[in-house]
Design an enzyme around this catalytic site. Structure first.
Site, mmCIF file in Angstrom:
data_model
loop_
_atom_site.group_PDB
_atom_site.id
_atom_site.type_symbol
_atom_site.label_atom_id
_atom_site.label_comp_id
_atom_site.label_asym_id
_atom_site.label_seq_id
_atom_site.Cartn_x
_atom_site.Cartn_y
_atom_site.Cartn_z
ATOM 1 N N SER A 43 -25.374 75.096 12.846
ATOM 2 C CA SER A 43 -23.997 75.832 13.220
ATOM 3 C C SER A 43 -22.854 75.299 12.333
ATOM 4 O O SER A 43 -22.999 74.046 12.024
ATOM 5 C CB SER A 43 -23.880 75.168 14.800
ATOM 6 O OG SER A 43 -22.428 75.437 15.235
ATOM 7 N N TYR A 101 -23.551 68.348 21.918
ATOM 8 C CA TYR A 101 -24.250 69.489 21.418
ATOM 9 C C TYR A 101 -24.060 69.446 19.577
ATOM 10 O O TYR A 101 -25.019 69.691 19.002
ATOM 11 C CB TYR A 101 -23.409 70.811 21.665
ATOM 12 C CG TYR A 101 -23.746 72.074 21.138
ATOM 13 C CD1 TYR A 101 -24.948 72.617 21.180
ATOM 14 C CD2 TYR A 101 -22.991 72.522 20.073
ATOM 15 C CE1 TYR A 101 -25.600 73.809 20.418
ATOM 16 C CE2 TYR A 101 -23.459 73.707 19.244
ATOM 17 C CZ TYR A 101 -24.503 74.488 19.600
ATOM 18 O OH TYR A 101 -24.930 75.301 18.858
ATOM 19 N N LYS A 122 -27.106 69.288 16.697
ATOM 20 C CA LYS A 122 -27.225 70.212 15.458
ATOM 21 C C LYS A 122 -27.357 69.189 14.161
ATOM 22 O O LYS A 122 -28.244 69.320 13.251
ATOM 23 C CB LYS A 122 -26.367 71.065 15.492
ATOM 24 C CG LYS A 122 -26.346 72.054 16.395
ATOM 25 C CD LYS A 122 -27.438 72.907 16.260
ATOM 26 C CE LYS A 122 -27.710 74.066 17.453
ATOM 27 N NZ LYS A 122 -29.034 74.478 17.864
HETATM 28 P P1 NAD Z 1 -29.188 81.558 23.931
HETATM 29 O O1 NAD Z 1 -29.039 80.427 25.151
HETATM 30 O O2 NAD Z 1 -29.044 83.263 24.347
HETATM 31 O O3 NAD Z 1 -30.749 81.508 23.710
HETATM 32 C C1 NAD Z 1 -31.323 80.233 23.625
HETATM 33 C C2 NAD Z 1 -32.968 80.511 24.276
HETATM 34 O O4 NAD Z 1 -33.367 79.295 24.182
HETATM 35 C C3 NAD Z 1 -32.576 81.027 25.754
HETATM 36 O O5 NAD Z 1 -33.350 82.157 25.976
HETATM 37 C C4 NAD Z 1 -33.202 79.591 26.609
HETATM 38 O O6 NAD Z 1 -33.713 80.110 27.638
HETATM 39 C C5 NAD Z 1 -34.256 79.058 25.495
HETATM 40 N N1 NAD Z 1 -34.439 77.769 25.518
HETATM 41 C C6 NAD Z 1 -33.674 76.738 25.744
HETATM 42 N N2 NAD Z 1 -34.419 75.670 25.705
HETATM 43 C C7 NAD Z 1 -35.634 75.936 25.974
HETATM 44 C C8 NAD Z 1 -36.643 75.129 25.944
HETATM 45 N N3 NAD Z 1 -36.639 73.752 26.139
HETATM 46 N N4 NAD Z 1 -37.687 75.728 25.901
HETATM 47 C C9 NAD Z 1 -38.200 77.175 25.672
HETATM 48 N N5 NAD Z 1 -36.927 77.628 25.644
HETATM 49 C C10 NAD Z 1 -35.744 77.283 25.697
HETATM 50 O O7 NAD Z 1 -28.387 81.000 22.498
HETATM 51 P P2 NAD Z 1 -28.272 81.795 21.247
HETATM 52 O O8 NAD Z 1 -26.682 82.228 21.483
HETATM 53 O O9 NAD Z 1 -29.025 82.850 21.128
HETATM 54 O O10 NAD Z 1 -28.431 80.587 20.261
HETATM 55 C C11 NAD Z 1 -29.427 80.355 19.730
HETATM 56 C C12 NAD Z 1 -29.466 79.142 18.833
HETATM 57 O O11 NAD Z 1 -28.374 79.354 17.717
HETATM 58 C C13 NAD Z 1 -29.216 77.852 19.387
HETATM 59 O O12 NAD Z 1 -29.892 76.864 18.925
HETATM 60 C C14 NAD Z 1 -27.715 77.653 19.263
HETATM 61 O O13 NAD Z 1 -27.571 76.433 19.372
HETATM 62 C C15 NAD Z 1 -27.437 78.208 17.766
HETATM 63 N N6 NAD Z 1 -26.192 78.595 17.578
HETATM 64 C C16 NAD Z 1 -25.431 79.581 18.416
HETATM 65 C C17 NAD Z 1 -24.256 79.964 18.088
HETATM 66 C C18 NAD Z 1 -23.749 80.729 19.224
HETATM 67 O O14 NAD Z 1 -22.573 81.060 19.337
HETATM 68 N N7 NAD Z 1 -24.174 81.768 19.933
HETATM 69 C C19 NAD Z 1 -23.648 79.524 17.160
HETATM 70 C C20 NAD Z 1 -24.330 78.628 16.346
HETATM 71 C C21 NAD Z 1 -25.492 77.974 16.261
HETATM 72 C C1 WQD Z 2 -13.295 81.189 19.342
HETATM 73 C C2 WQD Z 2 -11.617 81.048 19.495
HETATM 74 C C3 WQD Z 2 -10.695 79.448 20.845
HETATM 75 C C4 WQD Z 2 -12.175 81.326 24.811
HETATM 76 C C5 WQD Z 2 -18.150 77.896 19.698
HETATM 77 C C6 WQD Z 2 -18.913 76.689 19.372
HETATM 78 C C7 WQD Z 2 -19.645 76.477 17.948
HETATM 79 C C8 WQD Z 2 -20.540 77.568 17.953
HETATM 80 C C9 WQD Z 2 -19.741 78.953 18.247
HETATM 81 C C10 WQD Z 2 -22.544 77.131 18.506
HETATM 82 C C11 WQD Z 2 -11.163 79.496 19.597
HETATM 83 C C12 WQD Z 2 -10.588 80.977 21.285
HETATM 84 C C13 WQD Z 2 -12.014 81.176 23.391
HETATM 85 C C14 WQD Z 2 -11.365 81.780 25.559
HETATM 86 C C15 WQD Z 2 -9.537 81.550 23.357
HETATM 87 N N1 WQD Z 2 -21.566 77.641 18.934
HETATM 88 N N2 WQD Z 2 -10.800 81.192 22.745
HETATM 89 N N3 WQD Z 2 -9.905 81.978 24.854
HETATM 90 O O1 WQD Z 2 -15.165 77.303 19.750
HETATM 91 O O2 WQD Z 2 -15.194 78.639 17.652
HETATM 92 O O3 WQD Z 2 -17.169 77.937 18.674
HETATM 93 O O4 WQD Z 2 -19.026 78.872 19.384
HETATM 94 O O5 WQD Z 2 -23.045 76.333 17.749
HETATM 95 O O6 WQD Z 2 -20.321 75.202 18.031
HETATM 96 O O7 WQD Z 2 -17.920 75.342 19.661
HETATM 97 O O8 WQD Z 2 -15.904 79.869 19.769
HETATM 98 O O9 WQD Z 2 -15.902 81.854 21.125
HETATM 99 O O10 WQD Z 2 -15.262 79.488 22.130
HETATM 100 O O11 WQD Z 2 -13.853 80.474 20.682
HETATM 101 O O12 WQD Z 2 -8.501 81.536 23.007
HETATM 102 O O13 WQD Z 2 -11.169 82.287 26.691
HETATM 103 O O14 WQD Z 2 -11.164 81.663 20.479
HETATM 104 O O15 WQD Z 2 -9.754 78.736 21.306
HETATM 105 O O16 WQD Z 2 -10.071 79.511 18.856
HETATM 106 P P1 WQD Z 2 -15.693 78.298 19.114
HETATM 107 P P2 WQD Z 2 -15.418 80.528 21.066
#
Ligand code: NAD
Ligand code: WQD
Length: 337
Positions: free
Chosen positions: A125, A150, A154
């Protein structure tokens, strides 16, 4: 060629399974449905015409994980999405986050060692950069002290994989996602936040459809053109495609280092108000919102330098912010039905 997708019924995982299948891969999903639903497997099949194998268990269970590797001894690679991802919840429940996110990764790496699987893609991330000193942020930017457990999971996971690769000849590609949003054009899969969404885009679409009364915009006093915080939003399908490229790269032996790191973003920064304006335009809906105080822990602005991913992977995000917001809205409308 068979690929294990952990977290494959989740948001990014499900879109990636579709792209893998459409590129000819056979997919086996492992997910414990902690944050997703089994009917996602049906919807993946509706899109691709192919049903992925699905096994429901918790990857923190070492014996079940190692047993899985015994039964699937023909894996060409792993894409590891399974993790908990709610930043605020990780502050409340740090042990749950360290246990789940690190425990599942360690068990998977043991499985690779046991069965000789050589290739892994890991979901990292942009949170590892914190507030970068220079923008756009490159992969060489220093890793800053993470604000949340969190974020720490990562950073530590990246280290665990790097150390593992020094003892076992595994290839790894660590993908640092910026802000994934949007949904598949079929509106059959998308993001399914449980409870009140933390993230901006699901909060916008739920407010517009009437599930939430009002969006709170967190802060308009940042040092940005309109005062609201700036992020690099990327369409989830563009993101999913990068995973197929990453897997291909390792299977074909085109990786230049054993562990490679790529930013996955568009390279464009958009403010919260830009996102709202785009949403209002494509949905032809007026959004109810108010400006409130900053959210603790939020960085002011971050967007990716995508040159390395563009040049090395030959991958580029193609979809515009309007595409992202329209697909997110169509997904919300489909859920409403
Ligand atoms: P998500 O929660 O939709 O998907 C994650 C899946 O993993 C879920 O279906 C959950 O049931 C499963 N899971 C969690 N722990 C588990 C375990 N111990 N065993 C088996 N299954 C398990 O999340 P996502 O948004 O699809 O994110 C996927 C990956 O990308 C994550 O590692 C997240 O940290 C990373 N990521 C997400 C974002 C974002 O904004 N969505 C941004 C950066 C990184
Ligand atoms: C985006 C912008 C908020 C909600 C998060 C995790 C990051 C990554 C992606 C996993 C920000 C603003 C949000 C609301 C708002 N995930 N906001 N009102 O915080 O950039 O990133 O998701 O790895 O680790 O921190 O994403 O969508 O929460 O926010 O004004 O109700 O929207 O302040 O500027 P963020 P977000």
């Amino acid at each position: 060629m068979k690929i294990l997708v952990t977290g494959g019924t989740g948001y990014i995982g499900s879109h990636t399974v579709v792209e893998l299948q459409q590129s000819g891969y056979e997919v086996v999903i492992v997910d414990n449905l902690a944050n997703s639903y089994e009917n996602v497997v049906d919807n993946i099949e509706k899109i691709s015409g192919k049903r992925p194998l699905f096994e429901c268990f918790d990857l923190t269970d070492e014996s079940k994980t190692l047993d899985f590797f015994k039964r699937h001894n023909d894996l060409k690679g792993i894409i590891h999405f399974a993790a908990f991802k709610a930043v605020g919840e990780s502050v409340e429940k740090p042990l749950m986050y360290y246990h789940n996110n690190l425990g599942s990764l360690i068990n998977l790496l043991k499985g690779m060692e046991q069965s000789g699987v050589k290739n892994i893609v890991f979901s990292s991330s942009c949170t590892v950069y914190g507030q970068p000193d220079e923008l756009p942020v490159t992969e060489q930017a220093p890793i800053k002290e993470a604000w949340s457990p969190y974020g720490h999971t990562k950073q530590i996971s990246e280290k665990v994989i790097q150390n593992f690769s020094q003892t076992f000849p595994a290839n790894a590609i660590l993908l640092r996602y910026f802000n994934p949003i949007g949904a598949h054009e079929s509106a059959l899969i998308g993001e399914l936040p449980i409870g009140v969404p933390n993230n901006l885009v699901p909060f916008i679409t739920q407010t517009a459809i009437g599930k939430r009364r009002m969006l709170k915009v967190f802060g308009d006093d940042y040092n940005t053109p309109d005062g609201t915080a700036v992020r690099d939003y990327i369409h989830v399908v563009d993101l999913a495609k990068a995973h197929v490229v990453a897997v291909n790269r390792m299977i074909e032996g085109n990786n230049k280092q054993q562990v490679e790191i790529f930013n996955l973003g568009t390279g464009n920064g958009f403010s919260v108000l830009d996102v709202i304006k785009s949403f209002e335009k494509v949905s032809e809906t007026k959004l109810n919102y108010e400006i409130v105080d900053r959210r603790p822990g939020d960085v002011e602005k971050v967007w990716a330098d995508t040159k390395f991913a563009n040049d090395e992977l030959g991958w580029k995000a193609e979809k515009s912010l309007d595409d992202m917001m329209l697909s997110a809205w169509n997904w919300e409308l489909a859920l409403g039905k």
